[in-house]
Design a protein around this motif. Structure first.
Motif, PDB file in Angstrom:
ATOM      1  N   ASN A 267       0.701  -1.151  -0.335  1.00 59.60           N
ATOM      2  CA  ASN A 267      -0.370  -0.106  -0.230  1.00 59.60           C
ATOM      3  C   ASN A 267       0.913   1.390   0.069  1.00 59.60           C
ATOM      4  OD1 ASN A 267       0.720   0.188   2.867  1.00 59.60           O
ATOM      5  ND2 ASN A 267      -0.934   0.130   3.761  1.00 59.60           N
ATOM      6  N   LYS A 268       2.014   0.907  -0.538  1.00 63.92           N
ATOM      7  CA  LYS A 268       3.433   1.784  -0.196  1.00 63.92           C
ATOM      8  C   LYS A 268       4.220   2.305  -1.597  1.00 63.92           C
ATOM      9  CE  LYS A 268       3.905   1.997   4.677  1.00 63.92           C
ATOM     10  NZ  LYS A 268       4.917   2.670   6.081  1.00 63.92           N
ATOM     11  N   LEU A 269       3.869   3.645  -2.151  1.00 60.71           N
ATOM     12  CA  LEU A 269       4.989   3.105  -3.836  1.00 60.71           C
ATOM     13  C   LEU A 269       5.671   4.387  -2.952  1.00 60.71           C
ATOM     14  CD1 LEU A 269       5.643   2.791  -6.402  1.00 60.71           C
ATOM     15  CD2 LEU A 269       4.015   5.061  -7.129  1.00 60.71           C
ATOM     16  N   LYS A 270       6.818   4.296  -3.629  1.00 61.91           N
ATOM     17  CA  LYS A 270       8.451   5.524  -2.782  1.00 61.91           C
ATOM     18  C   LYS A 270       8.920   5.771  -4.173  1.00 61.91           C
ATOM     19  CE  LYS A 270       9.307   4.364   1.794  1.00 61.91           C
ATOM     20  NZ  LYS A 270       9.735   3.792   2.439  1.00 61.91           N
ATOM     21  N   ASN A 271       9.917   6.531  -4.087  1.00 60.24           N
ATOM     22  CA  ASN A 271       9.917   7.777  -4.523  1.00 60.24           C
ATOM     23  C   ASN A 271      11.592   7.043  -5.318  1.00 60.24           C
ATOM     24  OD1 ASN A 271      11.124   9.697  -3.722  1.00 60.24           O
ATOM     25  ND2 ASN A 271       9.731  10.855  -3.901  1.00 60.24           N
ATOM     26  N   ALA A 272      12.746   7.877  -6.219  1.00 56.59           N
ATOM     27  CA  ALA A 272      14.158   8.376  -5.863  1.00 56.59           C
ATOM     28  C   ALA A 272      14.791   8.192  -4.733  1.00 56.59           C
ATOM     29  CB  ALA A 272      14.496   8.490  -7.091  1.00 56.59           C
ATOM     30  N   HIS A 273      14.143   9.234  -3.960  1.00 58.00           N
ATOM     31  CA  HIS A 273      14.997   9.843  -1.841  1.00 58.00           C
ATOM     32  C   HIS A 273      13.821   8.779  -1.109  1.00 58.00           C
ATOM     33  CE1 HIS A 273      15.704  13.131  -5.050  1.00 58.00           C
ATOM     34  NE2 HIS A 273      14.934  13.496  -5.238  1.00 58.00           N
ATOM     35  N   GLY A 274      13.319   7.744  -1.549  1.00 52.70           N
ATOM     36  CA  GLY A 274      12.367   6.606  -0.648  1.00 52.70           C
ATOM     37  C   GLY A 274      11.641   7.290   0.430  1.00 52.70           C
ATOM     38  N   ASP A 275      10.969   8.235   0.052  1.00 53.46           N
ATOM     39  CA  ASP A 275       9.984   9.092   0.009  1.00 53.46           C
ATOM     40  C   ASP A 275       8.699   8.741  -0.246  1.00 53.46           C
ATOM     41  OD1 ASP A 275      11.026  10.988   1.363  1.00 53.46           O
ATOM     42  OD2 ASP A 275      11.272  12.198  -0.128  1.00 53.46           O
ATOM     43  N   VAL A 276       7.620   7.798   0.169  1.00 57.63           N
ATOM     44  CA  VAL A 276       6.203   7.862  -0.077  1.00 57.63           C
ATOM     45  C   VAL A 276       5.212   8.698  -0.524  1.00 57.63           C
ATOM     46  CG1 VAL A 276       4.050   6.788   0.749  1.00 57.63           C
ATOM     47  CG2 VAL A 276       6.349   6.265   2.264  1.00 57.63           C
ATOM     48  N   VAL A 277       4.959   8.999  -2.220  1.00 57.02           N
ATOM     49  CA  VAL A 277       4.194   9.325  -3.209  1.00 57.02           C
ATOM     50  C   VAL A 277       2.963   9.063  -3.516  1.00 57.02           C
ATOM     51  CG1 VAL A 277       6.823  10.351  -3.949  1.00 57.02           C
ATOM     52  CG2 VAL A 277       5.391   8.164  -4.746  1.00 57.02           C
TER      53      VAL A 277
ATOM     54  N   ASP B 282      16.242   0.981  -8.552  1.00 55.42           N
ATOM     55  CA  ASP B 282      15.605   1.127  -7.611  1.00 55.42           C
ATOM     56  C   ASP B 282      16.623  -0.469  -6.566  1.00 55.42           C
ATOM     57  OD1 ASP B 282      15.478  -2.311  -8.984  1.00 55.42           O
ATOM     58  OD2 ASP B 282      12.895  -1.206  -9.773  1.00 55.42           O
ATOM     59  N   HIS B 283      15.657  -0.074  -5.503  1.00 59.67           N
ATOM     60  CA  HIS B 283      16.192  -1.341  -4.308  1.00 59.67           C
ATOM     61  C   HIS B 283      15.092  -1.845  -3.618  1.00 59.67           C
ATOM     62  CE1 HIS B 283      18.893   1.747  -2.769  1.00 59.67           C
ATOM     63  NE2 HIS B 283      18.223   1.460  -1.464  1.00 59.67           N
ATOM     64  N   ILE B 284      15.850  -2.879  -3.001  1.00 59.31           N
ATOM     65  CA  ILE B 284      14.439  -2.638  -1.545  1.00 59.31           C
ATOM     66  C   ILE B 284      15.276  -4.192  -0.550  1.00 59.31           C
ATOM     67  CG2 ILE B 284      13.256  -5.220  -2.917  1.00 59.31           C
ATOM     68  CD1 ILE B 284      11.859  -2.499  -0.541  1.00 59.31           C
ATOM     69  N   TYR B 285      14.490  -4.065   0.428  1.00 56.14           N
ATOM     70  CA  TYR B 285      15.550  -4.731   2.135  1.00 56.14           C
ATOM     71  C   TYR B 285      13.993  -6.014   2.181  1.00 56.14           C
ATOM     72  CZ  TYR B 285      19.207  -2.311   0.781  1.00 56.14           C
ATOM     73  OH  TYR B 285      19.801  -1.688   0.208  1.00 56.14           O
ATOM     74  N   ALA B 286      14.091  -6.610   2.993  1.00 56.74           N
ATOM     75  CA  ALA B 286      13.451  -7.337   3.706  1.00 56.74           C
ATOM     76  C   ALA B 286      13.931  -8.459   4.905  1.00 56.74           C
ATOM     77  CB  ALA B 286      12.601  -8.034   2.465  1.00 56.74           C
ATOM     78  N   VAL B 287      13.227  -8.446   5.936  1.00 49.57           N
ATOM     79  CA  VAL B 287      13.577  -9.320   7.324  1.00 49.57           C
ATOM     80  C   VAL B 287      12.706  -9.908   7.786  1.00 49.57           C
ATOM     81  CG1 VAL B 287      15.742  -8.186   7.571  1.00 49.57           C
ATOM     82  CG2 VAL B 287      13.876  -8.293   8.538  1.00 49.57           C
ATOM     83  N   GLY B 288      12.194 -11.192   7.745  1.00 53.03           N
ATOM     84  CA  GLY B 288      11.145 -11.730   8.182  1.00 53.03           C
ATOM     85  C   GLY B 288      10.947 -13.251   8.888  1.00 53.03           C
ATOM     86  N   ALA B 289       9.947 -14.222   9.024  1.00 53.08           N
ATOM     87  CA  ALA B 289      10.431 -15.530   9.998  1.00 53.08           C
ATOM     88  C   ALA B 289       9.665 -16.550   9.028  1.00 53.08           C
ATOM     89  CB  ALA B 289       9.709 -15.365  11.427  1.00 53.08           C
ATOM     90  N   GLU B 290      10.875 -17.635   9.278  1.00 54.68           N
ATOM     91  CA  GLU B 290      10.085 -18.813   8.665  1.00 54.68           C
ATOM     92  C   GLU B 290      10.371 -19.869   9.130  1.00 54.68           C
ATOM     93  OE1 GLU B 290      12.250 -22.140   5.256  1.00 54.68           O
ATOM     94  OE2 GLU B 290      12.582 -19.790   4.839  1.00 54.68           O
ATOM     95  N   GLY B 291       9.036 -21.093   9.275  1.00 57.52           N
ATOM     96  CA  GLY B 291       8.926 -22.220   9.628  1.00 57.52           C
ATOM     97  C   GLY B 291       8.965 -23.509   9.047  1.00 57.52           C
ATOM     98  N   SER B 292       9.217 -24.319   9.286  1.00 57.94           N
ATOM     99  CA  SER B 292       8.807 -25.357   8.310  1.00 57.94           C
ATOM    100  C   SER B 292       8.941 -26.659   8.830  1.00 57.94           C
ATOM    101  CB  SER B 292       9.656 -25.431   7.133  1.00 57.94           C
ATOM    102  OG  SER B 292      11.730 -26.292   7.302  1.00 57.94           O
ATOM    103  N   VAL B 293       8.242 -27.717   8.276  1.00 59.82           N
ATOM    104  CA  VAL B 293       8.650 -29.205   9.250  1.00 59.82           C
ATOM    105  C   VAL B 293       8.386 -30.626   7.995  1.00 59.82           C
ATOM    106  CG1 VAL B 293       6.026 -28.851   9.350  1.00 59.82           C
ATOM    107  CG2 VAL B 293       7.246 -30.796  11.281  1.00 59.82           C
TER     108      VAL B 293
ATOM    109  N   ALA C 231      11.248  -2.904   3.596  1.00 64.96           N
ATOM    110  CA  ALA C 231      12.210  -1.337   4.347  1.00 64.96           C
ATOM    111  C   ALA C 231      13.073  -0.978   3.267  1.00 64.96           C
ATOM    112  CB  ALA C 231      12.312  -1.415   5.428  1.00 64.96           C
ATOM    113  N   GLY C 232      12.901   0.380   3.185  1.00 64.07           N
ATOM    114  CA  GLY C 232      14.358   1.059   2.564  1.00 64.07           C
ATOM    115  C   GLY C 232      13.737   0.775   1.118  1.00 64.07           C
ATOM    116  N   ALA C 233      12.368   1.044   0.490  1.00 62.03           N
ATOM    117  CA  ALA C 233      12.402   0.578  -0.926  1.00 62.03           C
ATOM    118  C   ALA C 233      12.748   1.948  -1.248  1.00 62.03           C
ATOM    119  CB  ALA C 233      10.996   0.511  -1.431  1.00 62.03           C
ATOM    120  N   VAL C 234      13.786   2.021  -2.792  1.00 63.42           N
ATOM    121  CA  VAL C 234      14.440   3.166  -3.283  1.00 63.42           C
ATOM    122  C   VAL C 234      13.111   2.899  -4.912  1.00 63.42           C
ATOM    123  CG1 VAL C 234      15.593   4.328  -4.720  1.00 63.42           C
ATOM    124  CG2 VAL C 234      15.331   3.518  -3.189  1.00 63.42           C
TER     125      VAL C 234
END
Length: 316
Positions: A58-68, A261-272, A289-292
């Motif tokens: 629900n967010k689009l960011k520009n070249a400065h990382g600002d939500v546009v 453009d670039h992007i970073y992401a962190v989270g969690a995983e579980g498997s069985v 986070a940190g989308a450009v």
């Protein structure tokens, strides 16, 4: 009058060109489809798998990382059926394997736009080469893959289920184990995608570098029946992606915004892995986070893989 008409048409074309150039094009590589032990090859065998991928933004960011742009509420959905194989054939000391996915998708993101498309057949993924090495405290993997432009694609169309580009992707990575029982591990897989021209156009998406992996803990739980244990994995995961070359647009010029453009992401995983039914279930979530120059959102990934046949050799 004719002179002014020509000026108006040229100015309109330049504005259109600029709008396309500022809307950075996306690659076929789906971020978040790998996490814990991304640098490892599975044991020899043949499996079928069903992935379920959801990307919400629900967010689009520009070249400065600002939500546009906010409150977009766009969901990209991908699923399908695939097969993966690892053999006992050795190439350069590695086990040879491969995989294929027949996908279906809705709302494939081609650029920083909010156009929506119906659920339909998408771009086929084929990995003809995967090589896996195993040493005492680490695994290594190398692969070559193709994304075929098999989904519907028309420039500017609102019913596209594919991205209309042939992609060659090379990947290499490793999983390092920190203890003799291989219960603690860290992984990283580097993938580089070479994007071809889009169907019936001179548009070319810039090449992408993706890095995916995680830090995991593995539990080997003794099964009630049989020698194969129940295997549980859990831990934090990450991905990042960087565009390394500029998008090319029809008249031969490059993208007007110099910041790729670039992007970073962190989270969690579980498997069985449940040996009784020879099936693995995997659930993964990552927050971006940190989308450009691109969307920023959340990735959800669920996969079920069923081992049809094991090729693992019995230990002597």
């Amino acid at each position: 009058m004719k002179k002014y008409l020509i000026i108006f048409v040229c100015a309109s074309a330049l504005l259109l060109l600029q709008s396309k150039a500022n809307a950075q094009l996306k690659g076929d590589h789906i971020l978040g489809d790998l996490g814990l032990q991304s640098g490892s090859q599975t044991p020899p065998g043949f499996s079928v798998f069903i992935p379920v991928y959801l990307y919400n933004t629900n967010k689009l960011k520009n070249a400065h990382g600002d939500v546009v742009q906010r409150d977009i509420h766009l969901n990209m959905f991908v699923t399908g059926i695939g097969g993966a194989w690892v053999t006992n054939l050795k190439i350069l000391g590695a086990n040879y394997g491969g995989s294929v996915l027949i996908p279906f998708a809705s709302n494939r993101l081609e650029a920083t736009s909010t156009s929506k498309s119906p659920f339909a057949f998408s771009d086929i993924y084929f990995q003809p080469v995967q090589l896996g090495w195993h040493i005492k405290q680490a695994d290594f993997v190398f692969s070559y893959s193709l994304y075929f432009p098999s989904g519907r694609y028309e420039l500017g169309g609102d019913k596209n289920s594919g991205l209309g580009q042939l992609v060659n992707e090379f990947a290499a990575g490793s999983t390092v184990f920190f203890d003799k029982k291989k219960e603690w591990n860290f992984s990283a897989l580097f993938s580089y995608a070479l994007n071809g021209k889009k169907k019936d156009t001179d548009l070319r998406t810039g090449n992408n570098l993706s890095i995916e992996g995680g830090f995991g803990k593995t539990w080997y739980l003794k099964a009630a029946k049989g020698p194969i244990p129940k295997i549980v994995n859990f831990g934090p995961v990450y991905y990042m992606q960087f565009k390394t070359t500029e998008d090319k647009i029809p008249v031969g010029t490059f993208i007007l915004d110099p910041k790729k453009d670039h992007i970073y992401a962190v989270g969690a995983e579980g498997s069985v892995f449940l040996p009784g039914i020879r099936t693995q279930f995997n659930l993964r979530w990552l927050g971006e986070a940190g989308a450009v120059n691109r969307f920023q959102g959340n990735t959800f990934f669920l996969m079920m893989a069923y081992n049809i046949k094991s090729f693992a050799k019995a230990k002597q």
